[in-house]
Design an enzyme around this catalytic site. Structure first.
Site, short mmCIF file in Angstrom:
data_model
loop_
_atom_site.label_atom_id
_atom_site.label_comp_id
_atom_site.label_asym_id
_atom_site.label_seq_id
_atom_site.Cartn_x
_atom_site.Cartn_y
_atom_site.Cartn_z
N ASN A 8 -3.72 3.58 -12.39
CA ASN A 8 -4.59 3.81 -11.08
C ASN A 8 -6.18 4.13 -11.40
OD1 ASN A 8 -4.94 4.44 -8.65
ND2 ASN A 8 -3.16 5.50 -8.19
N CYS A 44 -3.04 9.24 -7.21
CA CYS A 44 -4.10 8.92 -6.35
C CYS A 44 -5.16 9.89 -6.51
CB CYS A 44 -3.70 8.83 -4.95
SG CYS A 44 -5.17 8.63 -3.82
N LYS A 101 0.85 -1.13 -0.19
CA LYS A 101 -0.23 -0.03 -0.04
C LYS A 101 0.91 1.15 0.03
CE LYS A 101 -4.04 1.44 2.49
NZ LYS A 101 -4.62 1.99 1.26
N THR A 102 0.52 2.39 -0.42
CA THR A 102 1.42 3.47 -0.80
C THR A 102 1.81 3.99 0.70
OG1 THR A 102 0.41 3.92 -2.86
CG2 THR A 102 1.51 5.68 -1.44
#
Lengths: 234, 297
Positions: B166, B111, B27-28
């Site tokens: 994304n 994102c 996860k980022t």
């Protein structure tokens, strides 16, 4: 952790709810209060459902058809297949002396299985209408109240409370009985910690309900942002 | 090669799923801890899943101390997804990661649920490049007006590969109240709706850069994976499908091998870029053939 494809044995109407009975396949029923992810046909992500009944060879789920996913599950027919993952999460602790089941609406769902495991303890169930209250027939030793009466009005001290129901009810129960075991609900896409979609405030921080719950004992949670910073770990 | 899309698996909660992947993408992680966005964070729409998690993560310090070491023990190579709000944020995390056993650093430049970085993609890649020798993958948004141009700029700035794509921003309304279903209003749309969008992005960036590409977006089957590879992907990542089917890595890998064989490819990798040959054949072939015939006549 692949989903099991379970066979639908039948779908029974219980008031406005549907009791979805599945062949158990390779899955274990787990502990009452744990949940399974059921994938509604035609939809992208599965829906979390706590186990309602675990007769031999079966897993049964009580579904309230309120959205696209639950309507699709309630619309399954005998012989259909459904993908199921579970059991997941943390269920109720069963080492209680004087259990009392406290439920509201579709929150009654895990109680038939829980009641069987606890030896049919007393239950106090609240519903919106008499039709919804037909689900009380699934729970032995149940006393039923209808709105506007609330289950918390009938709650007397001295019990080990195990509760499941709408958030305002659980928050009220948590205030009255800080040691109660409360089964919470949140939208989930996966049920095993991957999506972070089910984050709720637990002990003053956002945490994944699927990993830390859905049953939280001795801890209080509230809604972000209204309750942010106001709730501490008990 | 089958990976997970960043943010679609917690390998420490589901290690059995993680071990079935050829590489695990974290996860980022951002320089500072982030609790993430307020709930409600997810909603299924008619065409896919909308999410607004908001880069919830423990921050680079705790990530390096508590998360990365057990991740590295799992077995598969670990790709660390890095996020931030400026080139300096990315550079800072890359400095810290350079000394670790992370295999790849993926720069999350896309994102849709937090403020966009103040610097351009190429500037962020350049800043990260200056801090680490690790392979750098730039994860781009399919909402870019010219994703191939940004991919080209990222390549020039030192990106070793691309992660495409994304989620794309979307909005879902509650049918009863007509209010947004997510607390943040909009969210990132993933799942089936993203599939043709991802294919177009991979197709364009393969032509523009020739870089290795991790293709992702709505992959549910081996057929979908093969299409991304044909468009130019060198690896495929699974995202939303993992939520419904944690057994997807093995299933998709097997289906992919089968699909590739059905199309006459010895391995899935041999299909890379096949759609370009066929596009060229469709666009140029008959015309070239006509020209040749005319010359003959």
């Amino acid at each position: 952790m692949s989903p099991a494809r379970l066979r639908v044995l039948g779908v029974e109407r219980v008031g406005p709810y549907a009791l979805l009975r599945l062949g158990r396949g390779p899955l274990d029923p787990g502990t009452p209060g744990q949940f399974f992810m059921l994938r509604p046909p035609g939809l992208v992500v599965p829906r979390p459902m706590s186990l309602c009944l675990a007769p031999p060879g079966e897993l049964a789920f009580l579904v309230d058809p309120v959205g696209a996913g639950t309507r699709a599950l309630a619309g399954l027919e005998r012989g259909d297949g459904v993908h199921v993952v579970g059991p997941l999460g943390n269920g109720f602790r069963l080492d209680v002396q004087r259990p009392l089941l406290l439920g509201g609406g579709i929150g009654v769902a895990p109680f038939p299985f829980l009641s069987a495991r606890l030896g049919r303890p007393p239950a106090l169930l609240g519903f919106r209408t008499a039709q919804h209250a037909e689900a009380a027939a699934l729970v032995p030793n149940a006393e039923v109240v209808l709105e506007p009466t609330l289950v918390t009005e009938l709650l007397s001290p001295g019990f080990d409370v195990l509760a499941c129901g709408p958030e305002p009810m659980l928050e009220a129960v948590g205030r009255l009985e800080p040691a109660a075991q409360l089964a919470w609900e949140a939208p989930m896409a996966c049920g095993f910690g991957a999506c972070y979609g089910c984050a709720v405030e637990i002990g003053g921080r956002l945490a994944r309900l699927c990993v830390e719950g859905p049953v939280l004992g001795g801890r209080v949670r509230g809604q972000i942002p209204a309750m942010a910073g106001k709730v501490a770990a008990a | 090669m089958i990976l997970n899309a960043s943010g679609c698996l917690d390998p420490l909660v589901a290690p059995d799923v993680a071990r079935r992947l050829d590489a695990v993408v974290t996860k980022t992680v951002t320089p500072l801890p982030r609790e993430g966005n307020a709930p409600v964070r997810i909603a299924e729409t008619d065409s896919g899943l909308l999410n607004s998690i908001g880069l919830a993560n423990p921050g680079i310090d705790r990530f390096l101390a508590d998360v990365l070491p057990p991740l590295l023990e799992l077995g598969p190579p670990v790709w660390v997804s890095v996020g931030g709000f400026s080139a300096a944020d990315y550079a800072r995390s890359c400095t810290r990661l350079d000394a670790t056993a992370a295999a790849v650093v993926e720069l999350n430049l896309s994102c849709p649920n937090v403020a966009a970085p103040e610097d351009e993609a190429a500037a962020i890649v350049a800043a990260a490049r200056a801090e680490t020798d690790k392979p750098l993958y730039a994860k781009l948004s399919p909402a870019l007006p010219d994703i191939a141009a940004v991919a080209g700029a990222a390549a020039e700035a030192g990106a070793d590969g691309l992660s495409l794509v994304n989620t794309i921003r979307g909005l879902a309304l509650d049918p009863a109240t007509l209010r947004p279903r997510l607390a943040t209003g909009t969210g990132g749309l993933s799942g089936p709706a993203l599939r043709p969008v991802a294919l177009a992005a991979v197709h364009a960036c393969f032509r523009a850069t020739g870089l290795p590409i991790v293709g992702m977006g709505g992959v549910e089957t081996g057929r979908h994976a093969l299409e991304l590879i044909a468009a130019g992907a060198s690896a495929v990542a699974l995202g939303t499908v993992l939520f419904a089917d944690p057994g997807a890595p093995d299933r998709v890998r097997a289906e992919l091998a089968e699909e590739a064989a059905l199309h006459g490819f010895g391995t899935p990798a041999a299909a890379r870029g096949a759609s370009h040959e066929r596009v060229a054949a469709a666009v140029n072939g008959p015309r070239a053939e006509r020209e040749r015939l005319r010359l003959k006549l």
